[in-house]
Design an enzyme around this catalytic site. Structure first.
Site, PDB file in Angstrom:
ATOM      1  N   SER A   1      -2.165   1.357  -2.350  1.00 13.14           N
ATOM      2  CA  SER A   1      -0.812   1.228  -1.828  1.00 13.14           C
ATOM      3  C   SER A   1      -0.672   0.213  -0.692  1.00 13.14           C
ATOM      4  CB  SER A   1      -0.336   2.611  -1.399  1.00 13.14           C
ATOM      5  OG  SER A   1       1.005   2.579  -1.074  1.00 13.14           O
TER       6      SER A   1
ATOM      7  N   ASP B   1       2.246  -0.624  -3.925  1.00 11.77           N
ATOM      8  CA  ASP B   1       2.288  -0.002  -5.258  1.00 11.77           C
ATOM      9  C   ASP B   1       3.706   0.409  -5.650  1.00 11.77           C
ATOM     10  OD1 ASP B   1       2.393   2.104  -3.456  1.00 11.77           O
ATOM     11  OD2 ASP B   1       1.196   3.462  -4.693  1.00 11.77           O
TER      12      ASP B   1
ATOM     13  N   ASP C   1       6.085   2.238  -4.127  1.00 11.63           N
ATOM     14  CA  ASP C   1       6.700   3.555  -3.921  1.00 11.63           C
ATOM     15  C   ASP C   1       7.425   3.689  -2.582  1.00 11.63           C
ATOM     16  OD1 ASP C   1       4.493   3.864  -2.300  1.00 11.63           O
ATOM     17  OD2 ASP C   1       3.571   5.467  -3.467  1.00 11.63           O
TER      18      ASP C   1
ATOM     19  N   PRO D   1      -4.143  12.315  12.927  1.00 11.66           N
ATOM     20  CA  PRO D   1      -5.119  11.488  12.210  1.00 11.66           C
ATOM     21  C   PRO D   1      -4.500  10.986  10.914  1.00 11.66           C
ATOM     22  CG  PRO D   1      -5.654  13.819  11.947  1.00 11.66           C
ATOM     23  CD  PRO D   1      -4.443  13.764  12.835  1.00 11.66           C
TER      24      PRO D   1
ATOM     25  N   THR E   1      -4.878   8.019   5.290  1.00 10.25           N
ATOM     26  CA  THR E   1      -5.119   6.886   4.392  1.00 10.25           C
ATOM     27  C   THR E   1      -5.934   5.771   5.049  1.00 10.25           C
ATOM     28  OG1 THR E   1      -3.088   5.757   5.063  1.00 10.25           O
ATOM     29  CG2 THR E   1      -2.919   7.250   3.169  1.00 10.25           C
TER      30      THR E   1
ATOM     31  N   ARG F   1      -3.011   7.811  14.423  1.00  9.56           N
ATOM     32  CA  ARG F   1      -1.714   7.164  14.589  1.00  9.56           C
ATOM     33  C   ARG F   1      -1.003   7.740  15.817  1.00  9.56           C
ATOM     34  NH1 ARG F   1      -1.402   4.082  10.191  1.00  9.56           N
ATOM     35  NH2 ARG F   1      -1.899   4.946   8.149  1.00  9.56           N
TER      36      ARG F   1
END
Ligand code: G16
Length: 542
Positions: free
Chosen positions: A65, A279, A281, A498, A501, A506
């Site tokens: 992605s 991807d 989405d 956390p 991906t 973050r």
């Protein structure tokens, strides 16, 4: 067991590096493409088991992605096109982490726990994105399916939501549509044409849309659709994969996080623009004003536009049904307030990951779910769909017109998962029907300035969260420190989590001014760095 001879033999061709451990994250497994061959083979095995377990077709999408081109990953799709159920995420992790000589034991254990009948047929749909590693990795998935005597259908290059759609079509025996890329195009194009056909007097300027395809699969698929839009939408496609690198300085994640336009888009003041992710989405919209200021219309603004539109139609059609908007902690505080206080809608907050939002949205007649990053869709209950169908048939005049708008909106929306192409067409149809400019849409409410940062730590799992990720419970002292910092900023809010991906923590912060949001994000990053084992040098201010 003799029946696993093929699995044993084939798994030697896809060996697991000893000691390597991976977790099923926010959206499947995701890491550098060099570490994924055994993961893919084993997910082929798991998909064949899941198919027998559900007596339905399962999907396996090879993609990472929004991550860089060098990464790859895999997302498993359950029978109705939704994300893999959590119990099976646990099996997936166990299977992927089993050392080579333990693989059959774990496989047998899943078979026993789920009482899987191996004489049943298994059917798996496989798709891939445009990454250079995706071809060989999807071969590994197909190998896994075959090793367990499953049947596979390789859809080749498709967007993630197209594969979700195909799985759902297949398992509903065509009720949701035809299980092919052509079937997908036809369904969406027809609904879009129906929605826009009575919109009067639109100039070419109003129909123009600049699209950044993130140099990925979304661009390829949109290019196939554009000639069939019959001039109702005039698309200029940028970052179409012909020269640039996937997700590099372009795409929905870049635009959302950096809060600036992608490299390579030829954008003039006032142009309506959108970006897909790698991807297809996710989608975000944006424009720049006459003073050159960049304006982002993210998943929150998209959810607001769509839910306002649908709520109005429901009222006009005389349908009194339960509608909610589902968000995550990343939702801008202004959007939540607007939806709750002005729109009087039910607003729910879940953990990050569309799999969480999807399930909450299913509890309502209309569940609009969007992550701020632009990943989302709308779910309609069967009861509502039936009511709309009946109204279209039995009513006349204005009520019938409204019911038909609702029916075509339902058809245009990919209810299986967030879908950049479907979302884009719906947004364009709504703007056209309401005669609304991107600036008017943007003005519905004003975002609180915000900032997202990433912090590298030695093990991101030390961060544990609660309250839909809005608070941390470990490491000790982190939440108190964040609370102390937030207090110093007017309208301040911040949380850390956390990533599922990427190998990072973050950090999100919002506040009354951009300077304040930037400062808060930086201060919180430093606390994370100190208390959660930061590596690679202290985070620097922007
Ligand atoms: C995936 C998930 C999204 C999630 C995103 C970021 O998106 O499908 O729901 O918001 O990852 O997750 P995290 O913050 O845990 O890294 P995509 O588009 O990358 O598949």
């Amino acid at each position: 067991m003799a029946q696993f001879e093929e699995v044993s033999k084939k798994s030697e061709l896809h060996p697991k590096p000893v000691g390597m451990v991976q977790q099923y994250g926010t959206a499947g497994f995701r890491t550098h493409a060099d570490h994924l061959d055994h993961v893919m083979f084993r997910m082929g095995l798991l998909a064949a088991l899941r198919s027998r377990n559900t007596k339905a077709t399962i999907g396996v999408m090879v993609t990472a992605s929004h991550n860089p081109e060098e990464d790859n990953g895999v997302k498993l799709i359950d029978p109705m096109g939704e994300m893999l159920t959590p119990v099976w995420e646990v099996y997936a992790t166990r299977l992927v982490n089993a050392e080579q000589d333990h693989l059959l034991t774990v496989l047998e254990d899943v078979i026993e726990k789920e009482s899987i009948d191996l004489t049943q047929e298994a059917h798996v749909f496989v798709g891939k994105d445009t990454r250079s590693s995706s071809a060989r990795l999807s071969e590994a998935v197909l190998d896994g399916v075959t090793a367990l005597r499953g049947h596979s259908k390789d859809y080749g290059l498709v967007t993630t939501p197209q594969l979700h759609y195909m799985v759902c079509c297949c398992n509903t025996r065509g009720e949701y549509g035809q299980a092919s890329v052509e079937g997908y195009y036809r369904k969406l194009l027809q609904a879009f044409a129906e929605l826009t056909k009575h919109v009067p007097n639109r100039t070419d300027d109003q129909k123009c849309l600049l699209v950044d395809g993130a140099n990925g699969i979304g661009a390829l698929k949109l290019r196939e659709m554009v000639p069939r839009l019959q001039g109702e939408l005039l698309v200029s496609l940028f970052c179409d994969g012909t020269s640039g690198k996937l997700n590099h300085q372009c795409g929905a994640d870049f635009v959302k996080v950096q809060q600036k336009s992608p490299k390579g888009i030829d954008m003039k003041a006032g142009d309506r623009c959108c970006s897909f992710d790698g991807d297809g989405d996710r989608i975000v919209y944006y424009y720049s004003d006459a003073e050159g200021h960049f304006h982002l219309l993210d998943g929150d603004k998209i959810a607001t536009l769509i839910s306002t539109f649908l709520k109005e139609l429901l009222t006009q059609a005389g349908l009194d049904l339960k509608m909610a908007v589902v968000q995550t902690a990343y939702a801008n505080g202004s959007s939540t307030r607007y939806l709750q206080d002005t729109m009087k809608l039910i607003v729910k907050c879940t953990k990050t990951g569309v799999k969480h939002l999807h399930h909450v949205a299913q509890e309502f007649d209309i569940g609009v779910y969007f992550e701020a990053n632009g990943h989302g869709t709308v779910l309609f209950s069967k009861v509502l769909e039936e009511k709309i169908r009946r109204l279209c048939k039995d009513s006349d005049g204005e009520r019938r017109r409204v019911a038909t708008l609702l029916k075509n909106s339902v058809d245009l929306i990919n209810q299986t998962v967030g879908d950049a192409i479907s979302d884009m067409l719906l947004i364009e149809a709504i703007l056209a029907i309401r005669g609304m400019t991107v600036q008017q849409w943007d003005a519905i409410y004003t975002d609180l300035p915000n900032r997202q940062l990433k912090v590298k730590v030695s093990d991101r799992r030390v961060i544990e969260t609660t309250d839909a990720e809005r608070k941390t419970v470990s490491p000790a002292g982190l939440q108190e420190a964040i609370d102390g910092l937030v207090e110093k900023h007017r309208q301040g809010r911040s949380f850390v989590r956390p990533s599922g991906t990427e190998d990072v923590v973050r950090v999100y912060a919002e506040a009354e001014t951009q300077e304040s949001a930037d400062a808060l994000a930086h201060e919180v990053s430093l606390v994370v760095y100190r208390l959660a084992g930061g590596v690679g040098g202290e985070p620097k201010p922007l």
